[in-house]
Scaffold this motif. Structure first.
Motif, PDB file in Angstrom:
ATOM      1  N   GLN A  93       0.860  -1.180   0.000  1.00 37.52           N
ATOM      2  CA  GLN A  93       0.000   0.000   0.000  1.00 37.52           C
ATOM      3  C   GLN A  93       0.895   1.228   0.000  1.00 37.52           C
ATOM      4  O   GLN A  93       1.929   1.256   0.685  1.00 37.52           O
ATOM      5  CB  GLN A  93      -0.907   0.038   1.235  1.00 37.52           C
ATOM      6  CG  GLN A  93      -1.898  -1.099   1.331  1.00 37.52           C
ATOM      7  CD  GLN A  93      -2.764  -1.004   2.572  1.00 37.52           C
ATOM      8  OE1 GLN A  93      -2.619  -0.085   3.369  1.00 37.52           O
ATOM      9  NE2 GLN A  93      -3.651  -1.957   2.748  1.00 37.52           N
ATOM     10  N   TRP A 135      -2.833   3.671  -3.366  1.00 33.65           N
ATOM     11  CA  TRP A 135      -2.694   2.462  -4.171  1.00 33.65           C
ATOM     12  C   TRP A 135      -2.617   1.240  -3.262  1.00 33.65           C
ATOM     13  O   TRP A 135      -1.924   1.256  -2.245  1.00 33.65           O
ATOM     14  CB  TRP A 135      -1.438   2.524  -5.033  1.00 33.65           C
ATOM     15  CG  TRP A 135      -1.467   3.590  -6.083  1.00 33.65           C
ATOM     16  CD1 TRP A 135      -1.125   4.900  -5.925  1.00 33.65           C
ATOM     17  CD2 TRP A 135      -1.874   3.431  -7.441  1.00 33.65           C
ATOM     18  NE1 TRP A 135      -1.287   5.584  -7.105  1.00 33.65           N
ATOM     19  CE2 TRP A 135      -1.742   4.705  -8.060  1.00 33.65           C
ATOM     20  CE3 TRP A 135      -2.327   2.356  -8.203  1.00 33.65           C
ATOM     21  CZ2 TRP A 135      -2.050   4.910  -9.397  1.00 33.65           C
ATOM     22  CZ3 TRP A 135      -2.630   2.564  -9.542  1.00 33.65           C
ATOM     23  CH2 TRP A 135      -2.504   3.825 -10.123  1.00 33.65           C
ATOM     24  N   VAL A 168      -5.463  -4.989  -7.837  1.00 34.09           N
ATOM     25  CA  VAL A 168      -4.895  -3.637  -7.843  1.00 34.09           C
ATOM     26  C   VAL A 168      -6.033  -2.651  -7.680  1.00 34.09           C
ATOM     27  O   VAL A 168      -7.056  -2.745  -8.365  1.00 34.09           O
ATOM     28  CB  VAL A 168      -4.124  -3.341  -9.149  1.00 34.09           C
ATOM     29  CG1 VAL A 168      -3.585  -1.914  -9.124  1.00 34.09           C
ATOM     30  CG2 VAL A 168      -2.989  -4.331  -9.350  1.00 34.09           C
ATOM     31  N   ALA A 194      -6.832   1.662  -7.142  1.00 35.13           N
ATOM     32  CA  ALA A 194      -6.430   3.068  -7.036  1.00 35.13           C
ATOM     33  C   ALA A 194      -7.615   3.854  -6.498  1.00 35.13           C
ATOM     34  O   ALA A 194      -8.719   3.767  -7.047  1.00 35.13           O
ATOM     35  CB  ALA A 194      -6.005   3.608  -8.397  1.00 35.13           C
TER      36      ALA A 194
END
Length: 721
Positions: free
Chosen positions: A565, A573, A621, A623
């Protein structure tokens, strides 16, 4: 165990070196203290210093997903919504609420065709797994969760037999000022969930009384396919009160659900139209209803000089009625259990523990010793699922028995830690007794009573070394032990009814080696592991509504887990990657025909075949961009799952796929009021994919279609008093 990491150590070192280089200039951040509300209900002692996302000073792999992460922008119906961010964990929504989630950890639990096997589940320290290792995650109260701890690696064995890993949910604690919140979620396929939580504390700040947490929720959906509608109602209450030197906690849970069962699809059906439902599910109106009530009580008392006594007891009842699609002809032979399951379970257990903590040799020493016992008594009946030509109704009695399982596990645990070093060790002796008493002895149907005992001693060792303020290494090694469930010992070789006393537990040796680091805005971990198992439990035959299990030879699981992270300005992220190579080291024989002629398997599963149900690669993943307008946040997720073998013979695979999810959240504070809204779109590209597989399905209906593009809207109001 020799050379535990010959193949996977170098990727860990390589990844760790890159991550260290990227954060070498950052300053370390202070640790965060763990919630004090776990207390007497914690099933096993773990290191309590918690940083964001994990346990910093522990000598094993434990990830922590906070309650806000579980709820933010989510339906709050399934654990699979938010736990994909944890490496080493495979957790999939089958889109079938009659069969629960599919959960496996480092390859443990992959063979489960329904419910959870090989992974222990706990809610506020009370087992959601039965003594035989089977469990369900449907009653996890996500709306009032404080956190979920995901325990992987050798240390998981301290939770008992069949603990390849453990999922522990802890609910939040009541406090002042009191809070109330209500949330509504609605979306595609007629999905909606309405929930209300109330938390608070009686008395005054100077003289506090009882803390309380109330969580009520209702969920319904029409389902993604025909014959997949479901509803669920849950109620969870926790009361706790501090007293001089201790605390008392009372937990009550009520869960009821009804779900139609769309079953899986064959390869031809899935390729033709993944939104269809196989005809047998419609013909027999396959369905399942569940009602469960549970009560738990915990007490802890300080005894002076660092000593503490902790006691916990619980009890409950679970009722299940399930209509299957077993062909009428397969129910005619003597010994058939029919096509309707009627289960009435009583269960209870207790845990008594002494704990001591104090300074020793320049560090902090924690010791604990205790005994845990769990008991289940299943009154199981089976009926034909037809009357004459009418299908999907309860017919003649074909099974009537009482199955019991009881455990008695003494355990020891010790941990010594300083700023730079942690040494951890423990041992648990697990003893499980099965007994089945058959009351259906009619004509050629013989007495199928039987009993079986399983016993093992499971030692574990671990160590953590802090290399600098931002970097540490850890390693652990231990023994594991997976017992077959009561369902898995229900049939003897060849599918003949009767207790399968020849089925033994699987024994394993597990080791892990890892690095973890943290900086001002970055934290990461890299772990390699290897698990060698003897007497792996596998399917021998699965036809006619019966699954017979056997012990195969050796298996090997090797893997790599990476997670991290970081924050770059307004964007956070999160990433998690798992590589898992799981295969059979020895060849074994299996059956592909009804009855398994002469109880002699005819088809060979070659050495080197992949263990089904497990992707070799898995990537998450995310964002999250804090846009700054009306408390808005934009979140984009990518989830990749590699191809998955559907059976031991590896004759077919579910293809790999990558899904993208998008969410926008808003938050406004108005004095004592807080409002939250979100819009979420899952599977943005409407990708056709198999969300999960039914391992070794006897009818070849291996594929459970994943959901297409789905819209979800949510609104929550919170008030502080």
């Amino acid at each position: 165990m020799t050379a535990p990491f010959p193949l996977v150590l170098r990727p860990v070192v390589w990844a760790a070196a890159l991550l260290c280089a990227s954060s070498a200039q950052a300053q370390s951040s202070p640790p965060q203290a763990a919630s004090v509300d776990s207390g007497a209900l914690s099933p096993v002692v773990v290191s309590v210093e918690r940083g964001s996302g994990g346990l910093w000073r522990g000598a094993t792999s434990v990830d922590v997903v906070e309650g806000e992460e579980l709820r933010d922008g989510q339906a709050q119906v399934n654990l699979s919504e938010s736990l994909s961010r944890v490496p080493g964990l495979v957790i999939r929504n089958r889109q079938n609420y009659a069969q629960d989630l599919q959960i496996s950890m480092r390859g443990y639990g992959a063979r489960a065709t329904f419910g959870v096997r090989g992974v222990r589940l706990f809610v506020d320290g009370i087992p959601a797994s039965a003594p035989d290792g089977s469990g369900q995650a449907a009653n996890f109260p996500l709306g009032s969760a404080d956190r979920v701890e995901v325990v992987r690696g050798p240390m998981a064995a301290l939770y008992g037999a069949s603990s390849g890993g453990a999922l522990l949910l802890y609910t939040e604690g009541g406090q002042q000022p009191a809070q109330w919140r209500t949330g509504l979620v609605a979306g595609s396929d007629g999905l909606w969930r309405l929930s209300t939580q109330a938390t608070g504390q009686t008395g005054t700040a100077q003289e506090p009384g009882w803390s309380y947490v109330v969580d009520l929720s209702r969920f319904e959906t029409d389902g993604t396919r025909p014959q997949s509608a479901a509803d669920r109602t849950t109620a969870n209450l926790k009361l706790s009160r501090q007293h001089e030197g201790g605390r008392t906690v009372l937990v009550f849970n009520r869960h009821s659900s009804f779900a139609l069962d769309p079953q899986g699809l064959s390869r031809g059906e899935f390729d033709d139209n993944p939104e269809q439902t196989t005809s047998s599910a419609l013909t027999f109106n396959t369905r399942k209803s569940v009602a469960q009530t549970q009560l738990g009580l915990a007490f802890e008392q300080a005894l002076g000089n660092g000593h503490k006594l902790e006691l916990m007891g619980y009890g409950g009842q679970r009722q299940v009625v399930q209509y299957q699609s077993i062909a009428t002809g397969a129910q005619l032979p003597a010994g058939s259990s029919g096509g309707v399951i009627d289960l009435d379970r009583d269960y209870w257990g207790w845990n008594a523990r002494w704990r001591h903590e104090g300074d020793w040799q320049g560090g902090r020493l924690s010791l604990s010793a205790g005994v845990a016992s769990d008991f289940q008594s299943d009154k199981r009946k089976g009926y034909e699922n037809f009357i004459g030509s009418t299908l999907g109704v309860q017919g003649k009695l074909r099974r009537d028995e009482v199955n019991r399982a009881e455990t008695l596990d003494p355990y020891l645990h010790a941990e010594w830690r300083t700023q730079d070093l942690t040494l951890m060790g423990g041992v648990r002796q697990t003893r499980t007794e099965y007994e089945s008493k058959d009351s259906y002895i009619v004509g050629n149907n013989k007495d199928d009573s039987g009993s079986k005992r399983y016993k093992a001693t499971l030692p574990v060792l671990g160590a953590r070394l802090q290399l600098n303020p931002s970097l540490q290494a850890f390693a652990s090694i231990g023994k594991g032990y997976e017992i077959p469930t009561l369902n898995e010992v229900a049939y003897r070789s060849g599918g003949v009814s009767g207790f399968n006393t020849s089925l033994n537990a699987a024994r394993s040796t597990s080791a892990e080696l890892g690095l973890r680091g943290r900086a001002e805005r970055t934290q990461w971990s890299a772990t390699a592991f290897e698990i060698r198992t003897d007497d792996e439990i596998v399917v021998q035959n699965n036809t006619g509504g019966r699954t017979t299990f056997q012990n195969a030879g050796r298996t090997l699981r090797q893997g790599l887990e990476l997670s991290g992270q970081t924050r770059m300005g307004a964007v956070g992220w999160t990433a998690a990657y798992t590589w898992l190579r799981a295969h059979y080291r020895d060849a074994f024989m299996t059956c592909t025909t009804t009855g398994c002629p002469n109880a002699n398997p005819q088809v060979q599963v070659p050495a080197g075949n992949r263990i089904p149900g497990l992707p070799e690669h898995q990537l998450f993943v995310q964002a999250a961009w804090d846009m700054g307008w009306a408390g808005s946040r934009l979140t984009l997720e990518a989830r990749h799952v590699g191809r998955v073998a559907v059976n031991d013979l590896n004759t077919d695979f579910a293809a790999s796929h990558t899904l993208f999810n998008l969410a926008v959240q808003f938050k406004q504070d108005h004095g004592d009021w807080t409002l939250r809204e979100f819009i979420r779109v899952d599977n943005l590209s409407d990708r056709k994919h198999a969300g999960s597989v039914i391992v070794n399905d006897g009818n070849g209906r291996f594929f459970e279609p994943g959901a297409g593009r789905k819209l979800l809207l949510g609104l929550e109001a919170q008030r502080r008093f």
